[in-house]
Scaffold this motif. Structure first.
Motif, PDB file in Angstrom:
ATOM      1  N   ASN A  35     100.817  -7.225 -10.770  1.00  0.00           N
ATOM      2  CA  ASN A  35     100.541  -8.771  -9.981  1.00  0.00           C
ATOM      3  C   ASN A  35     101.128  -9.587 -10.873  1.00  0.00           C
TER       4      ASN A  35
ATOM      5  N   ILE B 298     102.420   6.800 -12.249  1.00  0.00           N
ATOM      6  CA  ILE B 298     102.504   6.081 -12.088  1.00  0.00           C
ATOM      7  C   ILE B 298     102.171   5.974 -14.789  1.00  0.00           C
TER       8      ILE B 298
ATOM      9  N   PHE C 290     100.402   0.308  -4.373  1.00  0.00           N
ATOM     10  CA  PHE C 290     100.077   0.240  -5.381  1.00  0.00           C
ATOM     11  C   PHE C 290      99.070  -0.904  -6.658  1.00  0.00           C
TER      12      PHE C 290
ATOM     13  N   SER D   3      91.526   2.796 -14.696  1.00  0.00           N
ATOM     14  CA  SER D   3      91.107   3.329 -13.981  1.00  0.00           C
ATOM     15  C   SER D   3      91.804   4.728 -12.854  1.00  0.00           C
ATOM     16  N   MET D   4      93.168   4.287 -13.704  1.00  0.00           N
ATOM     17  CA  MET D   4      93.179   5.027 -13.357  1.00  0.00           C
ATOM     18  C   MET D   4      93.326   6.786 -13.683  1.00  0.00           C
TER      19      MET D   4
ATOM     20  N   VAL E 154      93.465  -5.839  -9.976  1.00  0.00           N
ATOM     21  CA  VAL E 154      94.524  -7.044 -10.816  1.00  0.00           C
ATOM     22  C   VAL E 154      95.369  -5.697 -12.341  1.00  0.00           C
TER      23      VAL E 154
HETATM   24  N1  PHE Z   1      96.632  -1.695  -8.790  1.00  0.00           N
HETATM   25  C1  PHE Z   1      97.466  -2.214 -10.039  1.00  0.00           C
HETATM   26  C2  PHE Z   1      97.728  -3.301 -10.631  1.00  0.00           C
HETATM   27  O1  PHE Z   1      98.447  -3.505 -10.039  1.00  0.00           O
HETATM   28  C3  PHE Z   1      97.797  -0.049 -10.629  1.00  0.00           C
HETATM   29  C4  PHE Z   1      96.869   0.642 -10.198  1.00  0.00           C
HETATM   30  C5  PHE Z   1      97.615   1.718  -9.158  1.00  0.00           C
HETATM   31  C6  PHE Z   1      95.464   0.634 -10.439  1.00  0.00           C
HETATM   32  C7  PHE Z   1      96.720   3.024  -8.791  1.00  0.00           C
HETATM   33  C8  PHE Z   1      95.194   2.141 -10.109  1.00  0.00           C
HETATM   34  C9  PHE Z   1      95.517   2.727  -9.564  1.00  0.00           C
HETATM   35  O2  PHE Z   1      98.593  -3.207 -11.665  1.00  0.00           O
END
Ligand code: PHE
Length: 455
Positions: free
Chosen positions: A28, A102, A227, A324-325, A24
């Motif tokens: 989103n 990203i 993503f 987390s990235m 999240v």
């Molecule tokens: N999933 C996260 C988001 O929706 C983005 C993200 C992508 C985080 C890849 C970590 C790795 O905002």
């Protein structure tokens, strides 16, 4: 999560919230509605959901499998899994390139969200009209200096949290705040569905008309699924390495994917009725969230305070996703390269800041950097497109092939049943079937189709 001692998550609930904290984020609240808006609505949503089920979920389970099986960062994991086949290291290389790509634009949008906390705090949105809200958004992103400063603030916050290794603390915070964000979005929904444009808005979001779908749209839906679920780049491998022996490798991803999708849909339900009520276009692009949400809140009692709260919660969601990235990079540099955690964080944050600023500056098309065009895209859009629509799907394809075809069935079963503790196995067979035959085929078809090789 502290990396030095590979501690695991304490409980199933902790694992769920930590993984959800990565999923999240701006995806989103910002990307999902704007992508649905620019790609035609309901049909795109349908394709997106199919991508989540048949590609995203199997890849997510596979990444977590790789992580827990090896208990290593993404590079260490592929090395340990296939020691004599250096080819698979490309998964880690692609993953890390994707993290950078990203982060370059994500930190920019993160900056917009942070700045909106202060704008709403100052009362800029009291009695706001659609024109005013569009102007506020343009002036926010065109800067040129304030958006860069906000981006730097975001990166400093992310870097500091990573250096202090207080992610555990942050996770506790998310655990309480995530439900709060959820409630706030629901309040917003209730207001939105009582606006005059509700019918049209909901029809746009849920009515499936494939005539609105393009080939490119299918690839974009696939990229969005990656993503959204933080896939194809090693984040879930890294998280999987913190799963304990009794955490459920299939159950957790299923719950995370469902919750993440619900949050996205609820945001859509808040935004699209507003789009039609206030005479905006669903295809307004990256500004959609920023232009519509203040309008919805302005129609609520205590709207201004709730708006401040909304942007605070979005900032936190964006920050945990970024942590987390970047953790993928830090885990690699500290575990594989022996660089100290602090140094690894500083170097990476500086690299991200330097290139990220070019993305931020490119938003103003009349500026020097805005004039640069890569296949007709600005730097900002090119980073976004390349990561979601090229690198992540290729990374996902390689992961699906690796786990689907080159890992022994017994190894997968052993891991996914928590070494025999889980007795039901039909879901494991289903997962393996989809991973082997459905996900890779879909990935290849969508990819070749979108670049025009097959029709
Ligand atoms: N999933 C996260 C988001 O929706 C983005 C993200 C992508 C985080 C890849 C970590 C790795 O905002």
């Amino acid at each position: 999560m502290e990396l030095k001692k590979r501690e695991g998550f304490s409980s199933g609930v902790a694992v769920f919230f930590a993984t959800l904290g990565s999923a999240v984020g701006l995806g989103n609240v910002w990307k999902f509605p704007y992508m649905v808006g620019t790609n035609g609505g309901g049909a795109f949503l349908f394709v997106y959901l199919m991508c989540v089920i048949f590609v995203g979920l199997p890849v997510m389970i596979s990444e977590i499998f790789i992580g827990r099986r090896t208990r290593k960062n993404v590079m260490g994991a592929v090395k340990k899994l296939k020691p004599n086949q250096p080819f698979w290291r490309i998964i880690a290389v692609f993953g890390m390139i994707t993290v950078y790509l990203i982060m370059f634009f994500y930190s920019c949008v993160g900056g917009w969200v942070y700045s909106y906390i202060f704008k709403s705090l100052k009362g800029d949105f009291t009695g706001v009209t659609s024109n005013v809200s569009q102007n506020i958004f343009s002036s926010t992103v065109l800067g040129p200096i304030p958006p860069i400063l906000w981006q730097l603030v975001v990166l400093i916050v992310v870097g500091t949290i990573l250096i202090m290794g207080v992610q555990k603390g942050i996770e506790k915070v998310t655990k309480t705040l995530m439900p709060l964000l959820f409630i706030l979005i629901i309040i917003c929904d209730i207001r939105a569905v009582t606006l005059p444009g509700t019918k049209e808005g909901l029809k746009f979001l849920f009515h499936i008309d494939f005539a609105t779908m393009t080939k490119q749209g299918v690839l974009i839906a696939l990229g969005l699924a990656f993503f959204k679920l933080s896939l194809g780049m090693g984040t879930m491998v890294t998280y999987g390495s913190y799963f304990t022996d009794n955490n459920n490798i299939v159950g957790t991803p299923v719950k995370v994917a469902i919750s993440d999708t619900i949050v996205s849909l609820l945001v859509g339900i808040a935004i699209f009725p507003a789009v039609f009520s206030f005479n905006m276009k669903p295809s307004s692009g990256p500004g959609l969230l920023f232009m519509t949400i203040p309008l919805v809140f302005s129609k609520l009692p205590f709207g201004n305070i709730l708006l401040v709260l909304f942007f605070i919660l979005c900032s936190i969601a964006a920050t945990t996703a970024m942590i987390s990235m970047v953790e993928v990079l830090i885990a690699y540099f500290s575990e594989e390269r022996g660089i100290s955690r602090k140094k690894a964080v500083i170097i990476n944050i500086v690299i991200i800041a330097l290139i990220g600023i070019t993305a931020t500056l490119s938003v103003d098309k009349t500026s020097l950097l805005g004039g640069i065009s890569i296949f007709g895209k600005t730097l900002f859009d090119a980073f976004d497109f390349a990561s979601s629509n090229i690198f992540m799907p290729i990374g996902g394809l390689l992961i699906a092939i690796l786990v689907g075809w080159f890992i022994k069935k017994e190894d997968i079963e052993e891991e996914l049943t928590n070494y025999g503790a889980i007795k039901t196995t039909w879901h494991i067979s289903l997962y393996r079937f989809i991973l082997k035959f459905v996900s890779p085929v879909l990935l290849v078809i969508v990819f070749l189709n979108s670049i025009g090789i097959i029709k």
